[in-house]
Design a protein around this motif. Sequence first.
Motif, mmCIF file in Angstrom:
data_model
loop_
_atom_site.group_PDB
_atom_site.id
_atom_site.type_symbol
_atom_site.label_atom_id
_atom_site.label_comp_id
_atom_site.label_asym_id
_atom_site.label_seq_id
_atom_site.Cartn_x
_atom_site.Cartn_y
_atom_site.Cartn_z
ATOM 1 N N THR A 222 1.023 -1.269 -0.102
ATOM 2 C CA THR A 222 0.039 0.009 -0.178
ATOM 3 C C THR A 222 0.882 1.323 -0.066
ATOM 4 O OG1 THR A 222 -0.033 0.158 2.288
ATOM 5 C CG2 THR A 222 -1.859 -1.147 1.377
ATOM 6 N N VAL A 223 0.277 2.321 -0.146
ATOM 7 C CA VAL A 223 0.951 3.714 -0.165
ATOM 8 C C VAL A 223 1.814 3.641 1.236
ATOM 9 C CG1 VAL A 223 0.995 6.278 -0.387
ATOM 10 C CG2 VAL A 223 -0.358 4.629 -2.024
ATOM 11 N N GLU A 224 0.840 3.291 2.327
ATOM 12 C CA GLU A 224 1.405 3.758 3.532
ATOM 13 C C GLU A 224 2.534 2.722 3.940
ATOM 14 O OE1 GLU A 224 -1.883 3.316 2.776
ATOM 15 O OE2 GLU A 224 -2.086 5.406 2.706
ATOM 16 N N SER A 225 2.576 1.297 3.356
ATOM 17 C CA SER A 225 3.155 0.270 3.659
ATOM 18 C C SER A 225 4.820 0.624 2.935
ATOM 19 C CB SER A 225 2.781 -1.184 3.432
ATOM 20 O OG SER A 225 3.088 -1.236 2.259
ATOM 21 N N PHE A 226 4.601 0.995 1.630
ATOM 22 C CA PHE A 226 5.617 1.450 1.191
ATOM 23 C C PHE A 226 6.583 2.500 1.377
ATOM 24 C CE2 PHE A 226 8.389 1.626 -2.980
ATOM 25 C CZ PHE A 226 9.097 0.210 -2.839
ATOM 26 N N THR A 227 5.636 3.636 1.966
ATOM 27 C CA THR A 227 6.399 4.643 2.308
ATOM 28 C C THR A 227 7.085 4.499 3.680
ATOM 29 O OG1 THR A 227 4.477 6.302 1.838
ATOM 30 C CG2 THR A 227 5.819 6.960 3.669
ATOM 31 N N GLU A 268 -3.997 2.164 -9.981
ATOM 32 C CA GLU A 268 -4.445 3.436 -9.573
ATOM 33 C C GLU A 268 -3.274 3.475 -8.355
ATOM 34 O OE1 GLU A 268 -6.123 5.415 -11.197
ATOM 35 O OE2 GLU A 268 -5.440 7.066 -9.989
ATOM 36 N N THR A 269 -3.401 2.459 -7.394
ATOM 37 C CA THR A 269 -2.404 2.380 -6.007
ATOM 38 C C THR A 269 -0.964 2.250 -6.416
ATOM 39 O OG1 THR A 269 -4.322 1.278 -5.303
ATOM 40 C CG2 THR A 269 -2.486 1.313 -4.004
ATOM 41 N N LYS A 270 -0.912 1.334 -7.447
ATOM 42 C CA LYS A 270 0.460 1.236 -7.870
ATOM 43 C C LYS A 270 1.059 2.547 -8.439
ATOM 44 C CE LYS A 270 3.336 -1.839 -10.851
ATOM 45 N NZ LYS A 270 3.460 -2.802 -11.897
ATOM 46 N N PHE A 271 0.492 3.202 -8.961
ATOM 47 C CA PHE A 271 0.841 4.461 -9.621
ATOM 48 C C PHE A 271 1.357 5.537 -8.183
ATOM 49 C CE2 PHE A 271 -0.995 4.227 -14.072
ATOM 50 C CZ PHE A 271 0.227 3.506 -14.421
ATOM 51 N N ARG A 272 0.383 5.424 -7.233
ATOM 52 C CA ARG A 272 0.438 6.224 -6.248
ATOM 53 C C ARG A 272 1.730 5.808 -5.414
ATOM 54 N NH1 ARG A 272 -3.398 6.661 -2.206
ATOM 55 N NH2 ARG A 272 -4.501 5.134 -2.876
ATOM 56 N N ILE A 273 2.003 4.605 -5.344
ATOM 57 C CA ILE A 273 2.927 4.033 -4.447
ATOM 58 C C ILE A 273 4.281 4.491 -5.345
ATOM 59 C CG2 ILE A 273 4.202 2.083 -4.115
ATOM 60 C CD1 ILE A 273 1.714 0.388 -3.855
ATOM 61 N N LEU A 274 4.521 4.420 -6.765
ATOM 62 C CA LEU A 274 5.407 4.931 -7.303
ATOM 63 C C LEU A 274 5.652 6.434 -7.258
ATOM 64 C CD1 LEU A 274 7.410 5.103 -9.527
ATOM 65 C CD2 LEU A 274 5.953 5.168 -11.101
ATOM 66 N N GLN A 275 4.920 6.784 -7.172
ATOM 67 C CA GLN A 275 4.759 8.706 -7.149
ATOM 68 C C GLN A 275 5.288 9.017 -5.759
ATOM 69 O OE1 GLN A 275 1.139 10.646 -8.028
ATOM 70 N NE2 GLN A 275 2.162 12.299 -8.827
#
Length: 466
Positions: A222-227, A268-275
């Motif tokens: 997720t965005v949070e986990s990868f952050t 969509e989530t994958k893109f937000r993770i990348l960004q």
Amino acid sequence: MEASATQTLLHKYNTAGPRYTSYPTAPIWQDSYDAPTHERTIRETNDRANPNPHPLSLYAHLPFCEQRCLFCGCNVVITQQREHAEKYLGYLFREIEQVADLVDTRRPVVQFHWGGGTPTYLSEEQMTRLFEYQTKFFKLAPEAEVAIEVDPRVTTRGQISLLKDLGFNRISLGVQDFNPLVQETIHRVQPLDMTTRMVEQIRDLGFEGLNFDLIYGLPYQTVESFTQTVNEVIALNPDRIALYSYAHVPWLSPHQNQIPEAAMPETETKFRILQTALDLLTDAGYLYIGMDHFARPHDELSQALKNGNLHRNFMGYTVQQGKVLPSDLYGFGVSAISGFQGQFAQNQRKLPQYYEAIDAGQLPTMRGYILSEEDRLRQRVIMNILCQGQLDFAQLNQQFGIDFNSHFADSLAQLTGMIEDGLVILSATGLQVTPLGRLFSRNVAMPFDAYLPQMSTTKPTFSKTV
Ligand code: SF4
């Protein structure tokens, strides 16, 4: 990123495209480039009378792993039977001898790399023997980059110390993601403290360079986990980071069927993770080198980007030494690729065929390619876009005897949308990839690839560009 990529642009430019570790790309190479052809081209490109021997790069592929990580698409051999490695080394030594017989071994080795698979699958004694065997025939330049890929799960402190003693100066650690659920799902359990301990040892021993490989788009990310993962990576402070996109292709890599579809992040989530990862890394001071690569400002890749002597080969981005490189690259081992002075060659991809060729006293060449003059022109254009982010038409006109604007009229016409989206600036004298456009440099290069139209109509050959 110097400029932020919007979701709209990430969607728009997320098309299948090559990674351009070579041009023409491997699917274009031909079976007719066989072992005798490769032997002849090695002979022809080695002039023992040359008073200034041209530098070399060497790559050795060590394909063995103890177990399969589910995300991995590399050419690996999964086995616990260590005797396989000993047999393989015997053949690798014979291939090294075959090639050394053809090469001007006065040529200094400026880049030396062990990849895999898991190079530290080898015992300390085997690693020592392989290194001594290679360097008996090929001489390392004093400033050579001597690098190895390391899996912290199976690499001992003794092996890391040995690597330092042998002369390795750069270590590339496979990290991927620190989240426990992600790690369990991809069958690669490697807790943060395991990686941290290895980083501390690498630093204590004084290795010059440390790379991390990360992957975004993994199951349960997720965005949070990868952050959190990226922040933990930043705290460990590697010099270089490669941030790869996970390609979920179970129809090509059946072991990926073990990953539950429901665990895969939405596009969509994958893109937000990348960004998010791009923003975190650049905010932390990493420079975007190109494609998936980041480096600290002091790193020689960052300096090479600034000075315009960045180069790209099968090992990724490298530094072009002086005026004479790109250096010729000789790849050893199953599936290894060589690239030099207008030719590419790949070794047999399966062990039985690799062994069979060497037993027959032949180079284990499976396929290859000899570049035409038009290929060389397009190779230069594509590498300039990926490494320098610009094209100087007058320089190319002079070097290749063309008129760029008319020669590439069709390619330039395909850039119209990218110009409107602010990825490229085109003038009468040249092309400049903008800071935003560098994130999409594969897309900018693709219109200059003469072979892409015929490939994309047959089968899906390449991963998505984002
Ligand atoms: S250890 Fe590395 S090469 Fe081996 S399966 Fe895992 S990711 Fe692939």
